[in-house]
Design an enzyme around this catalytic site. Structure first.
Site, short mmCIF file in Angstrom:
data_model
loop_
_atom_site.label_atom_id
_atom_site.label_comp_id
_atom_site.label_asym_id
_atom_site.label_seq_id
_atom_site.Cartn_x
_atom_site.Cartn_y
_atom_site.Cartn_z
N ASP A 1 -17.93 -30.20 -169.15
CA ASP A 1 -17.52 -31.57 -169.49
C ASP A 1 -18.73 -32.47 -169.54
OD1 ASP A 1 -18.07 -32.49 -166.93
OD2 ASP A 1 -16.10 -33.38 -166.61
N ASP B 1 -9.40 -29.83 -161.10
CA ASP B 1 -10.68 -29.60 -160.45
C ASP B 1 -10.86 -30.64 -159.36
OD1 ASP B 1 -12.70 -31.92 -161.36
OD2 ASP B 1 -11.32 -31.48 -162.99
N CYS C 1 -11.41 -16.65 -138.59
CA CYS C 1 -11.47 -16.90 -140.03
C CYS C 1 -12.02 -15.70 -140.79
CB CYS C 1 -12.33 -18.13 -140.31
SG CYS C 1 -12.47 -18.48 -142.06
N CYS D 1 -13.16 -15.88 -143.96
CA CYS D 1 -13.87 -16.33 -145.17
C CYS D 1 -15.14 -15.53 -145.42
CB CYS D 1 -14.18 -17.82 -145.08
SG CYS D 1 -15.56 -18.27 -144.00
#
Ligand code: ZN
Length: 391
Positions: A97, A238, A346, A348
């Site tokens: 963009d 987004d 976690c 991640c």
């Protein structure tokens, strides 16, 4: 529903040593540092949004890319530049963009449709948002952009941008873009709106939206409403907020699936403006500040290792807090986080190695790791939300 993460060249250095706070001696930033999609066990988004203003800058502001990075992006294309191909799972998409918010004060957009098309085509993007300008009611550049994309037989899908100030004006903008031939339309300018206002605009758009037209919400990440957005034709959005909240929010810095915690402030004595001013004014002894800073870090690590109880850690944090920001007593928030130790559970992929340092608000290596972790949790929340809709 696809989540795109706006790129700002945020990476972490996997070799950073939290104890010494030093980098590996032979680290090469461009080779060794890792993007979120490389550092986490799964990519935390479905695609990356790359703004021309971030890459190239504008007349008023420089971009976030160095000259060398810019050259690599143009020379190698975005897939190689972001090292996307070695990533498992569905291929990550790249949307380009122009970065409307960066030039909201200019009278005309800083780029021509031809310049923007060249940027998208040379970088090998999958989707390209038309030249847009947030204050214009109707933008002839959108028609010019689409025509030029057709003439050049570009490989990216052109995305129109609808701007508005009311439900009716958004509907008019989407109607005009559909008439031009756009099948994918990004909706801009909704960041300051409340969720019910966004929904009112989407409902108005519904009256004229073709069933095949897909909508993208620019800058919006409201997980709770994602089902409602989807029912109005929104298929992507987004947002940087899960990442930025890690180090910008006053309270919600470390995400878990069901809540967010306040990260533990242990600023660098050298890096904290307020504290430095107090030291210069003679109100705080520099040596005492350094001692407290180091005591906090040492005690936090000992707590994570199970060799110290909680109360001396909270006392040290409170004492250090008094030096740089006495007005806020965050003890109870810190107690909740330290009691729960969410980083120990976690998955991640970063929490497992960084441990309690994930919860420490200090310097970019810790703060960006927590931002990446938040992206991972946000993506999980999004999928949980989408699963309930599917049911
Ligand atoms: Zn984590």
């Amino acid at each position: 529903m696809k989540f795109f993460f706006p790129d700002s060249q945020d990476q972490i250095d996997p070799g950073f040593d939290f104890a010494s706070e030093e980098r590996a001696p032979h680290r090469v930033r461009q080779r060794d540092d890792r993007y979120a999609h490389e550092a986490l066990t799964h990519p935390p988004f479905d695609g990356i949004l790359v703004s021309k203003t971030i890459v190239d800058g504008t007349r008023q502001a420089t971009g976030k890319y160095t000259l060398a990075q810019r050259h690599r992006l143009y020379r190698n294309g975005a897939r190689r530049f972001f090292r996307l191909d070695p990533i498992d799972g569905a291929p990550l998409q790249i949307m380009g963009d122009c970065g409307a918010f960066s030039y909201v004060r200019d009278d005309v957009p800083p780029y021509t449709p031809e310049e923007v098309i060249a940027f998208y085509a040379e970088s090998g993007f999958d989707l390209g948002v038309s030249v847009d300008h947030v204050i214009l009611e109707f933008n002839p550049a959108a028609a010019e952009f689409l025509a030029a994309c057709g003439a050049r037989a570009v490989r990216f899908e052109p995305v129109g941008v609808a701007q508005g100030w009311s439900p009716g004006s958004y509907a008019t903008a989407v109607d005009q873009l559909q008439r031009m031939g756009y099948q994918r339309i990004a909706i801009g300018g909704m960041v300051p709106l409340k969720t019910h206002e966004i929904l009112a605009c989407l409902k108005a758009v519904d009256d004229i939206r073709h069933t095949t037209t897909q909508l993208h919400l620019l800058g919006i990440s409201r997980c709770d409403s994602i089902g409602a957005f989807a029912s109005h034709g929104v298929t992507s959005f987004d947002s940087t907020s899960p990442f930025r909240q890690a180090f910008k929010d006053d309270h919600d810095n470390y995400y878990t699936l069901d809540r967010a915690y306040t990260a533990i402030r242990v600023p660098q004595v050298d890096g904290n403006t307020k504290l430095k001013a107090r030291i210069r004014a003679g109100r705080v002894r520099q040596a005492a500040a350094f001692e407290l800073e180091q005591a906090c870090l040492r005690l936090l690590r000992a707590y994570d290792a199970g060799t110290t109880p909680l109360s001396p850690v909270l006392d040290a944090l409170r004492a250090y807090d008094e030096l740089f920001d006495g007005r806020h007593d965050r003890t109870e928030a810190y107690r909740e986080l330290l009691d729960d130790r969410p980083w120990q559970r976690c998955l991640c992929g970063i929490c497992a190695t960084a441990g309690i340092d994930m919860a420490v608000f200090r310097g970019s290596e810790r703060n960006k790791r927590r931002g990446f972790h938040n992206l991972f949790v946000f993506h999980q929340r999004l999928h949980r939300e989408l699963a309930t809709i599917a049911v």
